[in-house]
Enzyme design. Structure first.
Site, mmCIF file in Angstrom:
data_model
loop_
_atom_site.group_PDB
_atom_site.id
_atom_site.type_symbol
_atom_site.label_atom_id
_atom_site.label_comp_id
_atom_site.label_asym_id
_atom_site.label_seq_id
_atom_site.Cartn_x
_atom_site.Cartn_y
_atom_site.Cartn_z
ATOM 1 N N GLU A 26 12.024 6.764 -9.601
ATOM 2 C CA GLU A 26 13.004 7.504 -8.804
ATOM 3 C C GLU A 26 13.567 8.646 -9.629
ATOM 4 O O GLU A 26 13.425 8.669 -10.846
ATOM 5 C CB GLU A 26 14.135 6.561 -8.364
ATOM 6 N N ASP A 34 7.048 4.973 -14.730
ATOM 7 C CA ASP A 34 5.765 4.793 -14.060
ATOM 8 C C ASP A 34 5.206 3.384 -14.308
ATOM 9 O O ASP A 34 4.727 3.080 -15.404
ATOM 10 C CB ASP A 34 4.793 5.859 -14.589
ATOM 11 N N ALA A 49 4.450 1.151 -3.494
ATOM 12 C CA ALA A 49 3.729 2.029 -2.563
ATOM 13 C C ALA A 49 3.768 3.406 -3.195
ATOM 14 O O ALA A 49 4.836 3.925 -3.506
ATOM 15 C CB ALA A 49 4.395 2.043 -1.199
ATOM 16 N N TYR A 92 -5.431 1.983 10.320
ATOM 17 C CA TYR A 92 -4.864 1.162 9.249
ATOM 18 C C TYR A 92 -5.888 0.150 8.730
ATOM 19 O O TYR A 92 -6.571 0.402 7.737
ATOM 20 C CB TYR A 92 -3.560 0.471 9.681
ATOM 21 N N THR A 127 9.824 2.441 6.824
ATOM 22 C CA THR A 127 10.083 2.738 5.408
ATOM 23 C C THR A 127 9.596 4.154 5.121
ATOM 24 O O THR A 127 8.905 4.765 5.925
ATOM 25 C CB THR A 127 9.361 1.753 4.468
HETATM 26 P P1 NAI Z 1 8.598 2.142 -0.311
HETATM 27 O O1 NAI Z 1 8.030 3.508 -0.412
HETATM 28 O O2 NAI Z 1 9.872 1.939 0.416
HETATM 29 O O3 NAI Z 1 8.817 1.554 -1.793
HETATM 30 C C1 NAI Z 1 7.882 1.732 -2.807
HETATM 31 C C2 NAI Z 1 8.459 1.332 -4.144
HETATM 32 O O4 NAI Z 1 7.472 1.640 -5.148
HETATM 33 C C3 NAI Z 1 9.722 2.108 -4.548
HETATM 34 O O5 NAI Z 1 10.593 1.237 -5.248
HETATM 35 C C4 NAI Z 1 9.186 3.168 -5.521
HETATM 36 O O6 NAI Z 1 10.126 3.639 -6.471
HETATM 37 C C5 NAI Z 1 8.097 2.360 -6.202
HETATM 38 N N1 NAI Z 1 7.099 3.182 -6.871
HETATM 39 C C6 NAI Z 1 6.240 4.080 -6.332
HETATM 40 N N2 NAI Z 1 5.460 4.615 -7.298
HETATM 41 C C7 NAI Z 1 5.833 4.035 -8.464
HETATM 42 C C8 NAI Z 1 5.409 4.154 -9.817
HETATM 43 N N3 NAI Z 1 4.426 4.963 -10.162
HETATM 44 N N4 NAI Z 1 6.050 3.409 -10.743
HETATM 45 C C9 NAI Z 1 7.067 2.580 -10.420
HETATM 46 N N5 NAI Z 1 7.488 2.404 -9.149
HETATM 47 C C10 NAI Z 1 6.879 3.130 -8.199
HETATM 48 O O7 NAI Z 1 7.419 1.212 0.246
HETATM 49 P P2 NAI Z 1 7.373 -0.073 1.194
HETATM 50 O O8 NAI Z 1 7.057 0.375 2.565
HETATM 51 O O9 NAI Z 1 8.524 -0.970 0.942
HETATM 52 O O10 NAI Z 1 6.028 -0.749 0.664
HETATM 53 C C11 NAI Z 1 5.980 -1.765 -0.310
HETATM 54 C C12 NAI Z 1 4.734 -2.601 -0.068
HETATM 55 O O11 NAI Z 1 4.849 -3.261 1.201
HETATM 56 C C13 NAI Z 1 3.418 -1.786 -0.007
HETATM 57 O O12 NAI Z 1 2.391 -2.512 -0.622
HETATM 58 C C14 NAI Z 1 3.166 -1.688 1.492
HETATM 59 O O13 NAI Z 1 1.819 -1.482 1.798
HETATM 60 C C15 NAI Z 1 3.643 -3.061 1.934
HETATM 61 N N6 NAI Z 1 3.892 -3.201 3.370
HETATM 62 C C16 NAI Z 1 4.635 -2.265 4.044
HETATM 63 C C17 NAI Z 1 4.795 -2.379 5.413
HETATM 64 C C18 NAI Z 1 5.581 -1.358 6.193
HETATM 65 O O14 NAI Z 1 5.536 -1.388 7.429
HETATM 66 N N7 NAI Z 1 6.308 -0.480 5.514
HETATM 67 C C19 NAI Z 1 4.185 -3.500 6.168
HETATM 68 C C20 NAI Z 1 3.529 -4.464 5.342
HETATM 69 C C21 NAI Z 1 3.361 -4.289 3.991
#
Ligand code: NAI
Length: 397
Positions: free
Chosen positions: A74, A111, A141, A236, A276
């Site tokens: 972040e 990272d 993600a 997807y 999200t």
């Molecule tokens: P998000 O974008 O809200 O959160 C992603 C997180 O990853 C954040 O904390 C971000 O800071 C962190 N991040 C990203 N790149 C990074 C890096 N290089 N180093 C450290 N941290 C890093 O994503 P969301 O939607 O919560 O997704 C999380 C997981 O849940 C993913 O695997 C997604 O595929 C899965 N998922 C999401 C669904 C949805 O509808 N949003 C449904 C089912 C699964």
């Protein structure tokens, strides 16, 4: 300072840091309202600053009293025009609230894909976190990943495979409904997406943690997947993201072998569709969501990330209501996949057009509010307060 909501396409640019804080407090209240449950005590969450990872962290800290380490990527504030990212403030709000309750809430903002990150977290676990963790949550993600060994950077593409996909999408910036074409991915794009969003980094984390002997006997590691339905299969499950998720399934077997001698387990959790930062930019997906949420809200089954993750850990993983599929994945998405829900969603989506997509026929209002909440706008209970950029800059994650 005035905070302005600023959306480009379906990407939020403006944030309200104080609204983000209130949103974190609301999620904490939700968990506290459900009471406590027995669960892990020392947790590492990779991807902890927003949506699913943050919700998991909140449920475990305020539901089971777990100490947590959160890793995220972040940005902090630079000036009044560049306030940084919502996740930055979520990390701070979470830490402050957890510390007030006497819990450890350590944030690493770096990272997660790098070897150095893993080593720093391991050193912290050894030296300051009691030596071991009993749960590792992988909720990352990202659009890019630099391979820590070769230094090569890969970019993920959300694309179809084989044939292009044509369908409706919405644009929240100008509140429009339009037809979009999603091209099929090249072999290189498919491989890169698997490299970024597949299970390789999850396995690298588990290997590093195991080698460093910082995992308890019986450790659990979870990874969030999405399988979806025939209504989103073309872009997807049958697209590049679907292959990345299949790679996570494969890596589960490797991790289970790796953890066998310490009685550990790797668990894929097939989570439900939620609003999200990551899901808002999946082509066509918002249209599916505004139909699905309407049907689920009417049935009383619609969930936000905090509701979903709290249910997963409280009732399924550490409770007595887990539901697994034939390959051992946990299936909290069964409310979304309910056949009546899917049939009604399909019927509703087929009726949508430019005139009615944001009417009360759909859950556009819910989707838009949840999207706004992610950057601290339209947050329940938020009371406008004055804050200066200096005060924001002085906050520590
Ligand atoms: P998000 O974008 O809200 O959160 C992603 C997180 O990853 C954040 O904390 C971000 O800071 C962190 N991040 C990203 N790149 C990074 C890096 N290089 N180093 C450290 N941290 C890093 O994503 P969301 O939607 O919560 O997704 C999380 C997981 O849940 C993913 O695997 C997604 O595929 C899965 N998922 C999401 C669904 C949805 O509808 N949003 C449904 C089912 C699964």
């Amino acid at each position: 300072m005035e905070f302005k909501q600023n959306i480009r396409g379906n990407v939020a640019l403006g944030i309200n840091p104080l609204g983000c804080k209130q949103e974190v407090l609301n999620q904490i209240d939700y968990v506290k309202g459900k009471g406590t449950y027995e669960g892990p005590k020392k947790v590492l969450i990779i991807g902890a600053s927003s949506s699913y990872g943050l919700a998991t962290r909140i449920s475990l800290a305020f539901g089971t009293g777990a100490d947590t380490i959160g890793v995220s990527f972040e940005k902090g504030p630079k000036n009044e025009k560049n306030l940084g990212t919502a996740g930055w403030y979520n990390n701070i709000a979470f830490r402050e609230a957890a510390e007030k309750e006497g819990l450890i809430a350590k944030n690493f903002v770096q990272d997660a894909f790098s070897h150095e990150s893993k080593q720093e977290v391991i050193d912290y676990i050894k030296n300051e976190f009691g030596g071991k963790v009993d749960l590792v949550v992988y909720s990352l993600a990202s659009g890019r990943r630099t391979d820590p060994t070769t230094g090569e950077t890969y970019t993920s593409s959300i694309k179809a495979i084989g044939e292009p996909v044509v369908g409706p999408n919405i644009n929240m910036q100008n509140q429009s409904y339009y037809t979009e074409t999603l091209d099929p991915a090249t072999d290189q794009e498919i491989a890169s997406t698997v490299k970024v969003m597949g299970g390789e980094d999850w396995e690298l984390w588990m290997k590093a943690l195991k080698e460093a002997d910082v995992l308890t006997d019986g450790v659990l590691t979870t990874n969030y997947s999405y399988l979806g339905t025939e209504l989103n299969h073309d872009y997807y499950g049958g697209g590049t993201l679907g292959l990345a998720k299949a790679d996570c399934d494969e890596k589960t077997n490797n991790i289970n072998e790796l953890l066998a001698d310490i009685n550990g387990k790797a668990q894929i959790v097939v989570a439900t569709a939620v609003t999200t930062k990551a899901s808002s930019v999946i082509p066509f997906f918002p249209v599916y969501c505004i139909g699905l949420y309407k049907v689920m809200a009417d049935k009383g089954t619609h969930e936000t990330p905090i509701m979903h993750q709290d249910r997963i850990y409280r009732e399924m993983i550490y409770g007595n209501k887990p539901e697994y599929d034939e390959v051992g994945r946990l299936r909290p998405d069964n409310w979304e996949l309910d056949s009546d829900t899917q049939a009604k969603t399909k019927e509703l989506i087929l009726k949508l057009n430019e005139e009615n997509f944001n009417s009360n026929l759909t859950a556009y209002d819910i989707f838009y509010k949840e999207f706004s909440n992610l950057s601290g706008f339209m947050v329940d209970g938020y009371v406008e307060q004055d804050v200066t950029i200096e005060e924001l800059k002085a906050l520590h994650y």
